[in-house]
Enzyme design. Structure first.
Site, PDB file in Angstrom:
ATOM      1  CG  ASN A 100      88.151  42.182  84.556  1.00 16.67           C
ATOM      2  OD1 ASN A 100      87.005  42.089  85.005  1.00 16.67           O
ATOM      3  ND2 ASN A 100      88.787  43.331  84.423  1.00 16.67           N
ATOM      4  CG  HIS A 117      85.611  35.629  89.108  1.00 15.89           C
ATOM      5  ND1 HIS A 117      84.951  36.834  88.992  1.00 15.89           N
ATOM      6  CD2 HIS A 117      85.498  35.262  90.410  1.00 15.89           C
ATOM      7  CE1 HIS A 117      84.446  37.162  90.177  1.00 15.89           C
ATOM      8  NE2 HIS A 117      84.775  36.228  91.057  1.00 15.89           N
ATOM      9  CG  ASN A 228      81.946  52.132  88.850  1.00 14.47           C
ATOM     10  OD1 ASN A 228      81.221  52.569  87.963  1.00 14.47           O
ATOM     11  ND2 ASN A 228      81.950  50.865  89.211  1.00 14.47           N
TER      12      ASN A 228
END
Ligand code: APR
Length: 255
Positions: A100, A117, A228
């Site tokens: 994130n 990232h 998830n």
């Protein structure tokens, strides 16, 4: 499975948490590949998260990332972020690795080992690479993150680099086709290779090389737990799967 995972967590001496966009979903930050409506379709990350897009239309890409930074400023970490931060408080050896680009883990109190990232709040010159000190600001009427705020951002040109004077300032985000920052990747890889437990939260497991990290942990003999609500590319390989939202599962798991 919750009890089995609780036992793994209590026994873990070198745990790692690896998070994706689903970790921030309950804070109100849209994920990338869930069934999105409206805004995210109009501004597809795949289309805008590339150097080509930035070179073709710097104002559009700049506006999009500046708006996303303002949106993150306008939301808060959720109970999942808080649970991870409390775990790290209790077990300082816990490493947090995230795909994130928001700062919600940090704002919840976590020390983050690696932003694979990049970050919405890191800016640099597209030419000379010099870090640029840019404040994305926040909507004056508190509407940051709204479509109206995005409309207000559109068309603003990125600032010129104050160091080389040639380049444009770009977001410090890893775009598709770009290499991950070597130090961020190396730290993350080493952590997953050394861990005895990896808890993988809120990632579809489709974007490489981040998606290979859970397999590094498995290869090193660690238990891998997926949190998830949906099945993912990783689901068949993990040791345990807890189906549900991070903001509900993590507090239950770590309390
Ligand atoms: N709690 C946990 N997981 C959730 C939640 C939630 N509340 N809501 C959604 N999810 C899950 C979705 O089921 C999905 O599997 O989060 C995952 C989000 O997947 P993606 O949108 O693909 O996000 P991510 O895996 O982080 O994407 C990886 O792709 O766009 C690039 O660089 C960007 O870092 C990003 C990378």
């Amino acid at each position: 499975d919750l009890d089995a995972v609780r036992r793994l967590i209590r026994a873990a001496e070198r745990p790692v948490v690896l998070t994706g966009a689903g970790m921030s979903a309950e804070s109100g930050v849209p994920t990338f590949r869930d069934a999105q409506t409206g805004l995210w379709e109009r501004f597809s990350p795949e289309a805008l998260a590339t150097e080509e897009a930035f070179l073709a239309d710097p104002a559009l890409v700049w506006s999009w990332y500046r708006w996303r930074a303002r949106m993150v400023r306008s939301v808060a970490p959720n109970a999942g972020h808080a649970a991870v931060a409390a775990w790290q408080e209790r077990v300082p050896a816990l490493e947090v690795v995230t795909q994130n680009v928001d700062d919600l883990h940090e704002r919840a109190g976590s020390r983050v080992l690696s932003h694979l990232h990049g970050s919405l709040f890191a800016f640099r010159c597209a030419e000379c690479g010099a870090p640029a000190d840019v404040d994305p600001g926040a909507a004056d009427d508190g509407a940051a993150g709204s479509e109206a705020d995005l409309e207000a951002m559109l068309g603003h040109q990125p600032p010129p680099c104050t160091v080389c004077g040639d380049g444009l300032v770009r977001p410090g985000i890893v775009w598709f086709g770009e290499m991950l920052p070597a130090d961020a990747w190396d730290r993350a890889y080493a952590a997953l290779e050394a861990c005895d437990l990896a808890v993988v939260i809120g990632t579809s497991g489709v974007v490489q090389p981040a998606a290979s990290l859970p397999f590094v942990a498995l290869g090193a003999g660690a238990a891998v737990v997926e949190i998830n609500p949906d099945l993912t590319e990783l689901s068949p390989a993990v040791t345990h799967r807890l189906a549900g939202p991070a903001g509900v599962i993590l507090p239950a798991l770590l309390s």
